[in-house]
Structures are given as structure tokens and as C-alpha cells.
Design an enzyme around this catalytic site. Sequence first.
Site, PDB file in Angstrom:
ATOM      1  N   ALA A  22       0.754  -1.075   0.257  1.00 37.20           N
ATOM      2  CA  ALA A  22       0.277  -0.018  -0.130  1.00 37.20           C
ATOM      3  C   ALA A  22       0.757   1.044   0.206  1.00 37.20           C
ATOM      4  O   ALA A  22       0.607   2.230  -0.926  1.00 37.20           O
ATOM      5  CB  ALA A  22      -0.945   0.467   1.299  1.00 37.20           C
ATOM      6  N   SER A  41      13.990  -7.400   1.830  1.00 32.24           N
ATOM      7  CA  SER A  41      12.794  -8.570   2.374  1.00 32.24           C
ATOM      8  C   SER A  41      14.315  -9.379   2.860  1.00 32.24           C
ATOM      9  O   SER A  41      15.928  -9.626   2.684  1.00 32.24           O
ATOM     10  CB  SER A  41      12.238  -9.250   1.064  1.00 32.24           C
ATOM     11  OG  SER A  41      11.454  -9.990   1.505  1.00 32.24           O
ATOM     12  N   ARG A  42      14.216 -10.585   3.953  1.00 28.05           N
ATOM     13  CA  ARG A  42      14.801 -11.663   4.239  1.00 28.05           C
ATOM     14  C   ARG A  42      15.447 -12.959   3.000  1.00 28.05           C
ATOM     15  O   ARG A  42      16.045 -13.296   3.322  1.00 28.05           O
ATOM     16  CB  ARG A  42      14.008 -12.459   5.455  1.00 28.05           C
ATOM     17  CG  ARG A  42      13.388 -11.829   6.962  1.00 28.05           C
ATOM     18  CD  ARG A  42      13.022 -12.636   7.325  1.00 28.05           C
ATOM     19  NE  ARG A  42      12.213 -11.919   9.013  1.00 28.05           N
ATOM     20  CZ  ARG A  42      13.449 -11.411  10.143  1.00 28.05           C
ATOM     21  NH1 ARG A  42      14.158 -11.503   9.590  1.00 28.05           N
ATOM     22  NH2 ARG A  42      12.951 -10.859  10.771  1.00 28.05           N
ATOM     23  N   HIS A  84      10.414  -4.220  14.832  1.00 23.60           N
ATOM     24  CA  HIS A  84      10.780  -3.214  14.369  1.00 23.60           C
ATOM     25  C   HIS A  84      11.572  -2.482  14.661  1.00 23.60           C
ATOM     26  O   HIS A  84      12.544  -1.800  14.026  1.00 23.60           O
ATOM     27  CB  HIS A  84       9.529  -2.116  15.071  1.00 23.60           C
ATOM     28  CG  HIS A  84       8.964  -1.933  14.094  1.00 23.60           C
ATOM     29  ND1 HIS A  84       7.359  -1.334  14.249  1.00 23.60           N
ATOM     30  CD2 HIS A  84       8.125  -2.441  12.398  1.00 23.60           C
ATOM     31  CE1 HIS A  84       6.708  -1.416  13.324  1.00 23.60           C
ATOM     32  NE2 HIS A  84       6.780  -2.541  12.440  1.00 23.60           N
ATOM     33  N   LYS A 102       3.452   1.866  13.362  1.00 27.03           N
ATOM     34  CA  LYS A 102       3.236   1.896  14.727  1.00 27.03           C
ATOM     35  C   LYS A 102       2.745   0.661  14.512  1.00 27.03           C
ATOM     36  O   LYS A 102       2.093  -0.202  13.861  1.00 27.03           O
ATOM     37  CB  LYS A 102       2.993   3.299  14.421  1.00 27.03           C
ATOM     38  CG  LYS A 102       1.555   2.903  14.038  1.00 27.03           C
ATOM     39  CD  LYS A 102      -0.022   2.989  13.432  1.00 27.03           C
ATOM     40  CE  LYS A 102      -0.671   2.387  12.825  1.00 27.03           C
ATOM     41  NZ  LYS A 102       0.459   1.646  11.397  1.00 27.03           N
ATOM     42  N   ASP A 183      -1.634  -3.513  18.538  1.00 28.96           N
ATOM     43  CA  ASP A 183      -2.352  -3.758  17.381  1.00 28.96           C
ATOM     44  C   ASP A 183      -3.167  -2.718  16.624  1.00 28.96           C
ATOM     45  O   ASP A 183      -3.155  -1.976  15.287  1.00 28.96           O
ATOM     46  CB  ASP A 183      -2.030  -4.730  16.274  1.00 28.96           C
ATOM     47  CG  ASP A 183      -2.242  -4.978  14.918  1.00 28.96           C
ATOM     48  OD1 ASP A 183      -2.833  -4.781  14.199  1.00 28.96           O
ATOM     49  OD2 ASP A 183      -0.872  -5.070  13.895  1.00 28.96           O
TER      50      ASP A 183
END
Length: 333
Positions: A22, A41-42, A84, A102, A183
Site C-alpha cells: 500500500a 526482504s529476508r 521494528h 506503528k 495493533d
Amino acid sequence: MTTAAHRPVRWGILATGGIADAFAQDLRLLGDEAELVAVGSRTAESARRFADRHGIPRAHGTWQDLADDPDVDVVYVATPHSAHHAAASLCLEAGRAVLCEKPFTLNLAQAQDLVTLARRRELFLMEAMWMYVNPTVRRIRDLVADGAVGEVRSVHADFGIAVPYAAAHRLHDPAQGGGALLDLGVYPVAFAQLLLGAPDDVSARAHLNPQGVDENTGILLGYDSGAVANLSCSLTTATSQYAAVNGTRGRIVVARDFFHPDGFVLHRDGHDPEEVRLPADPGNGYTHEAREVVRCLRAGATESELVPLDGTLSLMATLDNVRDRIGVHYPGE
């Protein structure tokens, strides 16, 4: 760190999930203000799929490779919040500015560590609290500050979604920072603190799932001024995501989606209700926070006045306080 005004701010995205998708779409809406130049990315496969989907020139198969990319000005950290701290630390240590989703981290200690690191390195850091840069929320804040509803005596806000219990789901798993509070509850708490500041007293009660994270939580914030904030969050039921600010001379009501609204109703004593509507958010609603990062980087600022780091730390302190009261603890704490 000042980004030259004559060229786009160059972005990297760390992670390839839904919110990263998004955000990548919304960066295009900034036109020549921003350029998405890299993704990390991993795994190389995940990075390459994401890069192909969004037309990104460089795909990095490790977080470190993205952090070390010299053509990246700022990294948007879009991992689950349990990662994070690790992801943002890596980028800051590599000299990159960071916009971190967040909730900023799992707890206050991790948040303080990131803020200390960014300030020591003189690097830009901001929590991606898109609610704080939303024009409608900013209008509500300004009206309250100007005394449109008098002295605020109470704030109400709720955020609930129905998520069937599954032990491995990130919202139910303590190893992934699960629970309604971090969340979803981060939004009602952040809304209350935007208008009332840090609370002087915190009370909370929750129902925990079998793994020990909250799935239905009520929070009462108390202030020495006499104001209160009555907040809730839930993984067991979908709510209207309603908010209200009640003052001595009126109130402001957001009927739905208070964290990214496009309107509200202002009730002032002695006046007819006034419906206030602003233009709908472009795209997925992330352009405001991306544009704020661009503005700050071009001005050489290391933090945003709209989403200040001290405010992020205050919010994390309240979330820690709530978790202490409901008995939710994560591995390693």
C-alpha cells in the site's frame, strides 16, 4: 542530513507485506517528490517479486543490503512490530533516515533505544502514525486547541476487528507482539494523547487469549485536570471505530474510522451541528506521512513537529503501563 530539493527523495522499503504494498502504491502519488529505488526482504525471491510488482530497480535479499544501499535516503520499515527495533536499528546504524510503522516498537525501552541512536547519529526518525498527519485529525486538534468545544473533559475512542482465534496468527502470538492493544489500541491511546497529553493515571482491564495476549481491552486514562479518556480495542468484535471529544461548550464526533477520517460533526452550544468534510485521502492514505518525511528531509530536520519523538516515547510509556495492568508480557521482556 539535508536532501537536495532539486531531486526526488529516494526511498527504500524494508519488508514486502500488505502495508508495504500500500505504501509503495502511494509513493507514486508524490510525483517527482519521491522515488522508490530499492526494496529489502529476508529472501531474494520475495524482494524480487515485490520489485517486479512495483517497478523498483533494486531488490535486496537481506535487510543489511538495503540498509547499506548508498542510493537510499530513507527507509520505510514495514515489518511486523516485533521486528521494528531490529530493522530500524540496522538502518540507522547504516546512516539511513527511517520512517517506522506503528506501534513504533514492542515497548518503551526499545523505543528509547531507537530515539537515542537517531539523535546521536543526527538522523531523521519518525513513527508512521498516519493519524497524526491526517488533515481531518489535524483540523480536530486545531479546533480543540482553539477552544471550539471549551475545555475537554472526556475523550472516547474504540477500535475493534473480528479475528478468529488461531495460535499462529501474528495478532494472537506473543512471540510476534500479538494482542489487540499494540495493533489496534495504539490508535485510541494516540488519539487521546494528541488532545489531552500524557495521562496522570492509567487503569485497564482485558480478557487474554490462551497464549496470554489481550483480545478485548478497556482503558481508562485519568488526568489531574479532571479529564478522562475512555478507550477500547478488540480482536473479538468489529466496532464502528468511533471517537468523540467532549468539552464544556460542545463536542466533536467522528462516526467512523477516527484514525483516518474524512469528516466529523462539530456540536457547539447555541449553534446548529456543523458537518465538516475534507477531501478524501488520496490512494491508501499514506501520502500525508510520506510527504511529511520528504518535507523534513529537505529542511534538514531530524524529527517531525507533527509526529515528535518525545510524543512517540510518551505513547509507548502509556502502552507499557496498560500492559502492566492487564498482565501482558512478551518473550525476552
